[in-house]
Write a protein that holds these residues in place. Structure first.
Motif, PDB file in Angstrom:
ATOM      1  N   GLU A  33       0.815  -1.216   0.000  1.00 35.01           N
ATOM      2  CA  GLU A  33       0.000   0.000   0.000  1.00 35.01           C
ATOM      3  C   GLU A  33       0.850   1.269   0.000  1.00 35.01           C
ATOM      4  N   GLU A  34       2.152   1.115   0.065  1.00 34.04           N
ATOM      5  CA  GLU A  34       3.052   2.266   0.076  1.00 34.04           C
ATOM      6  C   GLU A  34       3.653   2.494  -1.316  1.00 34.04           C
ATOM      7  N   ALA A  35       4.006   3.738  -1.610  1.00 30.30           N
ATOM      8  CA  ALA A  35       4.729   4.053  -2.841  1.00 30.30           C
ATOM      9  C   ALA A  35       6.222   3.934  -2.544  1.00 30.30           C
ATOM     10  N   ILE A  36       6.796   2.785  -2.846  1.00 24.60           N
ATOM     11  CA  ILE A  36       8.213   2.529  -2.586  1.00 24.60           C
ATOM     12  C   ILE A  36       9.010   2.990  -3.798  1.00 24.60           C
ATOM     13  N   VAL A  37       9.977   3.862  -3.574  1.00 24.07           N
ATOM     14  CA  VAL A  37      10.737   4.409  -4.698  1.00 24.07           C
ATOM     15  C   VAL A  37      12.208   4.014  -4.599  1.00 24.07           C
ATOM     16  N   PRO A  38      12.818   3.660  -5.732  1.00 21.17           N
ATOM     17  CA  PRO A  38      14.236   3.308  -5.737  1.00 21.17           C
ATOM     18  C   PRO A  38      15.106   4.541  -5.896  1.00 21.17           C
ATOM     19  N   ASP A  39      16.326   4.466  -5.393  1.00 17.32           N
ATOM     20  CA  ASP A  39      17.269   5.542  -5.703  1.00 17.32           C
ATOM     21  C   ASP A  39      17.845   5.295  -7.096  1.00 17.32           C
ATOM     22  N   LYS A  40      18.731   6.189  -7.540  1.00 17.97           N
ATOM     23  CA  LYS A  40      19.172   6.153  -8.932  1.00 17.97           C
ATOM     24  C   LYS A  40      19.881   4.855  -9.310  1.00 17.97           C
ATOM     25  N   ALA A  55      19.150   0.691   9.396  1.00 18.98           N
ATOM     26  CA  ALA A  55      19.896   1.927   9.188  1.00 18.98           C
ATOM     27  C   ALA A  55      19.293   2.646   8.001  1.00 18.98           C
ATOM     28  N   ALA A  56      19.414   3.943   7.996  1.00 17.04           N
ATOM     29  CA  ALA A  56      18.932   4.719   6.857  1.00 17.04           C
ATOM     30  C   ALA A  56      19.851   4.505   5.677  1.00 17.04           C
ATOM     31  N   LYS A  57      19.280   4.385   4.508  1.00 20.51           N
ATOM     32  CA  LYS A  57      20.092   4.260   3.295  1.00 20.51           C
ATOM     33  C   LYS A  57      20.389   5.647   2.751  1.00 20.51           C
ATOM     34  N   GLN A  58      21.647   5.883   2.449  1.00 21.39           N
ATOM     35  CA  GLN A  58      22.003   7.136   1.810  1.00 21.39           C
ATOM     36  C   GLN A  58      21.596   7.065   0.339  1.00 21.39           C
ATOM     37  N   PRO A  59      20.689   7.925  -0.089  1.00 17.04           N
ATOM     38  CA  PRO A  59      20.232   7.826  -1.476  1.00 17.04           C
ATOM     39  C   PRO A  59      21.353   8.109  -2.456  1.00 17.04           C
ATOM     40  N   ASP A  60      21.398   7.325  -3.527  1.00 18.99           N
ATOM     41  CA  ASP A  60      22.389   7.519  -4.578  1.00 18.99           C
ATOM     42  C   ASP A  60      21.839   8.519  -5.584  1.00 18.99           C
ATOM     43  N   ALA A  61      22.141   9.789  -5.372  1.00 19.07           N
ATOM     44  CA  ALA A  61      21.753  10.863  -6.297  1.00 19.07           C
ATOM     45  C   ALA A  61      20.259  10.956  -6.481  1.00 19.07           C
ATOM     46  N   GLY A  62      19.520  10.768  -5.416  1.00 17.65           N
ATOM     47  CA  GLY A  62      18.091  11.035  -5.466  1.00 17.65           C
ATOM     48  C   GLY A  62      17.248   9.823  -5.806  1.00 17.65           C
ATOM     49  N   TYR A  63      15.951  10.055  -5.829  1.00 17.57           N
ATOM     50  CA  TYR A  63      14.989   8.993  -6.078  1.00 17.57           C
ATOM     51  C   TYR A  63      14.295   9.202  -7.406  1.00 17.57           C
ATOM     52  N   CYS A  64      13.769   8.100  -7.937  1.00 21.44           N
ATOM     53  CA  CYS A  64      13.092   8.197  -9.227  1.00 21.44           C
ATOM     54  C   CYS A  64      11.882   7.274  -9.252  1.00 21.44           C
ATOM     55  N   GLY A  65      11.453   6.871 -10.452  1.00 18.33           N
ATOM     56  CA  GLY A  65      10.169   6.229 -10.686  1.00 18.33           C
ATOM     57  C   GLY A  65       9.743   5.176  -9.699  1.00 18.33           C
ATOM     58  N   VAL A  66       8.502   5.268  -9.314  1.00 21.57           N
ATOM     59  CA  VAL A  66       7.946   4.411  -8.275  1.00 21.57           C
ATOM     60  C   VAL A  66       7.664   3.003  -8.794  1.00 21.57           C
ATOM     61  N   ALA A  67       7.739   2.031  -7.907  1.00 22.71           N
ATOM     62  CA  ALA A  67       7.320   0.679  -8.248  1.00 22.71           C
ATOM     63  C   ALA A  67       5.811   0.644  -8.333  1.00 22.71           C
ATOM     64  N   ALA A  68       5.305  -0.115  -9.263  1.00 22.42           N
ATOM     65  CA  ALA A  68       3.867  -0.130  -9.492  1.00 22.42           C
ATOM     66  C   ALA A  68       3.312  -1.517  -9.288  1.00 22.42           C
ATOM     67  N   ALA A  74       7.231  10.361  -0.801  1.00 20.03           N
ATOM     68  CA  ALA A  74       7.401   8.921  -0.951  1.00 20.03           C
ATOM     69  C   ALA A  74       8.826   8.497  -0.645  1.00 20.03           C
ATOM     70  N   SER A  75       9.808   9.300  -1.050  1.00 21.79           N
ATOM     71  CA  SER A  75      11.206   8.944  -0.774  1.00 21.79           C
ATOM     72  C   SER A  75      11.483   8.984   0.721  1.00 21.79           C
ATOM     73  N   GLY A  76      10.881   9.972   1.416  1.00 25.32           N
ATOM     74  CA  GLY A  76      11.040  10.023   2.862  1.00 25.32           C
ATOM     75  C   GLY A  76      10.423   8.820   3.540  1.00 25.32           C
ATOM     76  N   ARG A  77       9.250   8.426   3.069  1.00 27.10           N
ATOM     77  CA  ARG A  77       8.580   7.248   3.643  1.00 27.10           C
ATOM     78  C   ARG A  77       9.376   5.979   3.337  1.00 27.10           C
ATOM     79  N   THR A  78       9.924   5.899   2.126  1.00 27.84           N
ATOM     80  CA  THR A  78      10.756   4.746   1.781  1.00 27.84           C
ATOM     81  C   THR A  78      11.956   4.647   2.714  1.00 27.84           C
ATOM     82  N   GLN A  79      12.566   5.793   3.030  1.00 28.64           N
ATOM     83  CA  GLN A  79      13.695   5.807   3.964  1.00 28.64           C
ATOM     84  C   GLN A  79      13.272   5.302   5.345  1.00 28.64           C
ATOM     85  N   GLU A  80      12.102   5.726   5.800  1.00 27.51           N
ATOM     86  CA  GLU A  80      11.605   5.270   7.104  1.00 27.51           C
ATOM     87  C   GLU A  80      11.447   3.757   7.132  1.00 27.51           C
ATOM     88  N   LEU A  81      10.831   3.216   6.086  1.00 25.13           N
ATOM     89  CA  LEU A  81      10.603   1.772   6.037  1.00 25.13           C
ATOM     90  C   LEU A  81      11.915   1.014   5.885  1.00 25.13           C
TER      91      LEU A  81
END
Length: 217
Positions: free
Chosen positions: A62-69, A131-144, A117-124
């Motif tokens: 039910e969450e919008a999980i987004v990958p980093d670059k 541990a928090a994941k350091q995003p690799d140059a930001g986040y992009c397209g969401v998993a559907a 969504a990227s903030g929520r992904t970090q929380e999860l």
């Protein structure tokens, strides 16, 4: 195949995710010309993060999980091996996991939704992996994960406010969210190949996939 035919618990899906053989994907991504020239250590690290991303998708549908670059690059590499990706999706999730590549690009509201969504992904991620994941140059397209066979109101996966949600964003009409669209199972590939161009099918699929041992050679 009905997308619910292979019902699994989230725990079973996560176990299947971490059991995936993604060495052929790493082989290409490590190539300087065809991939990104990643070292073996980089490829291994991004593989782990990709699997963690898929695990979050499985556990939090039910969450919008987004990958980093870099995870997104790994995902693209997996998708490009179309038959393997379709088979892996079928075996792991029981349906085809689609990629929506425009999240955050369409307007200011969309960009704000991506940031949320990227903030929520970090929380999860922190909750699941400690541990928090350091995003690799930001986040992009969401998993559907919810593209296939769901009501239109759940298309917030596409990164738009729920009052603007439209199944058109998901590439399917609201009344046609059927397993027929989602089910690109490997056993059906023969029908695509055999009818029109068996020689072409043989060229594409006949020699097998490379190994990481070949990458080191």
């Amino acid at each position: 195949m009905n997308q619910h035919a292979q019902q699994k618990t989230p725990e079973q899906i996560v176990e299947a995710v971490f059991a995936l053989d993604l060495d052929p994907i790493k082989f290409k991504l490590m190539d300087a010309d065809e991939g990104y020239g990643w070292t073996r250590a980089e490829a291994d690290r991004h593989e782990l993060e990709y699997k963690r991303f898929l695990a979050l998708v499985a556990k939090y549908p039910e969450e919008a999980i987004v990958p980093d670059k870099n995870v997104d690059k790994f995902w693209h590499g997996h998708i490009l091996d179309t038959m393997k990706y379709a088979e892996d999706c079928r075996n792991v999730f029981g349906y085809f996991l689609h990629h929506f590549p425009y999240f955050g690009m369409r307007d200011e509201e969309d960009a704000a939704n991506l940031a949320k969504a990227s903030g929520r992904t970090q929380e999860l991620y922190r909750q699941e992996f400690g541990a928090a994941k350091q995003p690799d140059a930001g986040y992009c397209g969401v998993a559907a994960a919810a593209y296939c066979g769901v009501a239109a109101e759940k298309t917030a996966y596409c990164g738009v406010a729920s009052d603007k949600a439209s199944a058109a964003y998901c590439g399917i009409a609201a009344d046609k969210g059927s397993a027929a669209y989602c089910d690109i199972a490997a056993e059906k590939a023969a029908a695509y190949c055999g009818a029109a161009a068996p020689a072409y099918c043989g060229v594409v699929t006949g020699k097998g996939r490379p190994t990481l041992d070949q990458a080191a050679a």
